[in-house]
Design a protein around this motif. Sequence first.
Motif, PDB file in Angstrom:
ATOM      1  N   UNK A   1       3.517  -2.761  -5.990  1.00  0.00           N
ATOM      2  CA  UNK A   1       3.093  -1.377  -6.155  1.00  0.00           C
ATOM      3  C   UNK A   1       2.036  -1.182  -7.215  1.00  0.00           C
ATOM      4  N   UNK A   2       1.546  -2.267  -7.812  1.00  0.00           N
ATOM      5  CA  UNK A   2       0.544  -2.149  -8.873  1.00  0.00           C
ATOM      6  C   UNK A   2      -0.816  -1.727  -8.330  1.00  0.00           C
ATOM      7  N   UNK A   3      -1.024  -1.882  -7.036  1.00  0.00           N
ATOM      8  CA  UNK A   3      -2.271  -1.420  -6.431  1.00  0.00           C
ATOM      9  C   UNK A   3      -1.955  -0.777  -5.086  1.00  0.00           C
ATOM     10  N   UNK A   4      -2.933  -0.090  -4.540  1.00  0.00           N
ATOM     11  CA  UNK A   4      -2.732   0.699  -3.328  1.00  0.00           C
ATOM     12  C   UNK A   4      -2.899  -0.146  -2.065  1.00  0.00           C
ATOM     13  N   UNK A   5      -2.383   0.339  -0.952  1.00  0.00           N
ATOM     14  CA  UNK A   5      -2.653  -0.351   0.320  1.00  0.00           C
ATOM     15  C   UNK A   5      -4.148  -0.475   0.608  1.00  0.00           C
ATOM     16  N   UNK A   6      -4.936   0.491   0.134  1.00  0.00           N
ATOM     17  CA  UNK A   6      -6.384   0.396   0.352  1.00  0.00           C
ATOM     18  C   UNK A   6      -6.977  -0.795  -0.384  1.00  0.00           C
ATOM     19  N   UNK A   7      -6.423  -1.124  -1.568  1.00  0.00           N
ATOM     20  CA  UNK A   7      -6.877  -2.317  -2.285  1.00  0.00           C
ATOM     21  C   UNK A   7      -6.435  -3.582  -1.541  1.00  0.00           C
ATOM     22  N   UNK A   8      -5.205  -3.556  -1.064  1.00  0.00           N
ATOM     23  CA  UNK A   8      -4.674  -4.713  -0.334  1.00  0.00           C
ATOM     24  C   UNK A   8      -5.512  -5.023   0.901  1.00  0.00           C
ATOM     25  N   UNK A   9      -5.947  -3.971   1.598  1.00  0.00           N
ATOM     26  CA  UNK A   9      -6.635  -4.155   2.873  1.00  0.00           C
ATOM     27  C   UNK A   9      -8.155  -4.103   2.751  1.00  0.00           C
ATOM     28  N   UNK A  10      -8.661  -3.993   1.543  1.00  0.00           N
ATOM     29  CA  UNK A  10     -10.096  -3.746   1.375  1.00  0.00           C
ATOM     30  C   UNK A  10     -10.962  -4.815   2.037  1.00  0.00           C
TER      31      UNK A  10
ATOM     32  N   UNK B   1     -10.351  -6.839   4.493  1.00  0.00           N
ATOM     33  CA  UNK B   1     -10.290  -6.793   5.951  1.00  0.00           C
ATOM     34  C   UNK B   1     -11.036  -5.583   6.507  1.00  0.00           C
ATOM     35  N   UNK B   2     -10.910  -4.448   5.822  1.00  0.00           N
ATOM     36  CA  UNK B   2     -11.518  -3.213   6.331  1.00  0.00           C
ATOM     37  C   UNK B   2     -13.033  -3.214   6.154  1.00  0.00           C
ATOM     38  N   UNK B   3     -13.498  -3.701   5.004  1.00  0.00           N
ATOM     39  CA  UNK B   3     -14.911  -3.538   4.666  1.00  0.00           C
ATOM     40  C   UNK B   3     -15.740  -4.815   4.754  1.00  0.00           C
ATOM     41  N   UNK B   4     -15.102  -5.976   4.769  1.00  0.00           N
ATOM     42  CA  UNK B   4     -15.886  -7.211   4.658  1.00  0.00           C
ATOM     43  C   UNK B   4     -15.569  -8.250   5.732  1.00  0.00           C
ATOM     44  N   UNK B   5     -14.789  -7.897   6.727  1.00  0.00           N
ATOM     45  CA  UNK B   5     -14.473  -8.884   7.763  1.00  0.00           C
ATOM     46  C   UNK B   5     -15.343  -8.659   8.996  1.00  0.00           C
TER      47      UNK B   5
END
Length: 296
Positions: free
Chosen positions: A281-290, A292-296
């Motif tokens: 929980x130290x970071x958001x799901x958006x950080x976890x998926x960043x 994959x979402x923006x650079x894959x």
Amino acid sequence: DIGDGGIEDWLAETVGRYRKISDHRIHLPREEPYLEGHNTWIANHPGSLLVIPIADLAQHFIANVAFFLQNGYGLYDDIHDREIPGASDPSLRHAGDPFPLSFVEQYTLAEASAELVTAAYNGHLVLGALGLGGWTFDGIDRLSVLGASGDPAVPGLGFEVQTDDRWSLPNPTGLPGVFETLSRPHVADAGEAVARFTERKFGPGGPFHPDTDGPWRDTPRVRASAAPYDERFTELLTGQIAYVDDVFGKIPGTVPTVHILNYLQAQHIDTDFYDHHFDPGAYLPTHRDHQDVWHS
């Protein structure tokens, strides 16, 4: 108005206003006094985005003086203990009961600071939505950023800088052709500063011009309902601003013409670091998926 194309039109309009002022990243030595000691390891790090919100306190001060005058109050020079011409003008409802100059200038600085911090905070919210790391901070020397470090090897953003024996610090005033404040040398005098300010408010594209778009059912009527500046009011406003410029050598007189408070820096986060040192929980799901979402 974001147009029929929605967010794409809005982004295109925004990008169209970008101005490139250098091919290089701003150079700030990784040492004091350019950076506060605890920020030397990370502030303005290569590869990060450094956002520098900047305020024109000359314009903000003129706006505040106009506000007080419209409400019937002039200014009093509490630094030199004397009245500023026009403060007792009979056209003012509270003639002879002026506000101290230092109060109005501190008020100006505080209001602009709130706007700058709000801009940085909103940017920080966007970072979370995008899954980027970063933070807001004020640990970079303002004068070094603007170009008043005194070291030719650290030109900062290259703003016009003035000095005067009456001031304890140099006073950046603007970047010619890019960010010009309503102060000398970007205007000839207080009269031109007030004229430009008035045009920005009431002229084409201004918030109080009837042809400026807006959300109301009768936008022209709403925008045109603002009280205009008549000739006498303009004379009073110009006189009060001219006094400050003449006596203190700049606008405003006791606070900087250009103001920076907080910066916003953006960068990718190292999720492995947080996974190792922090509980879930130290970071958001958006950080976890960043990635994959923006650079894959």
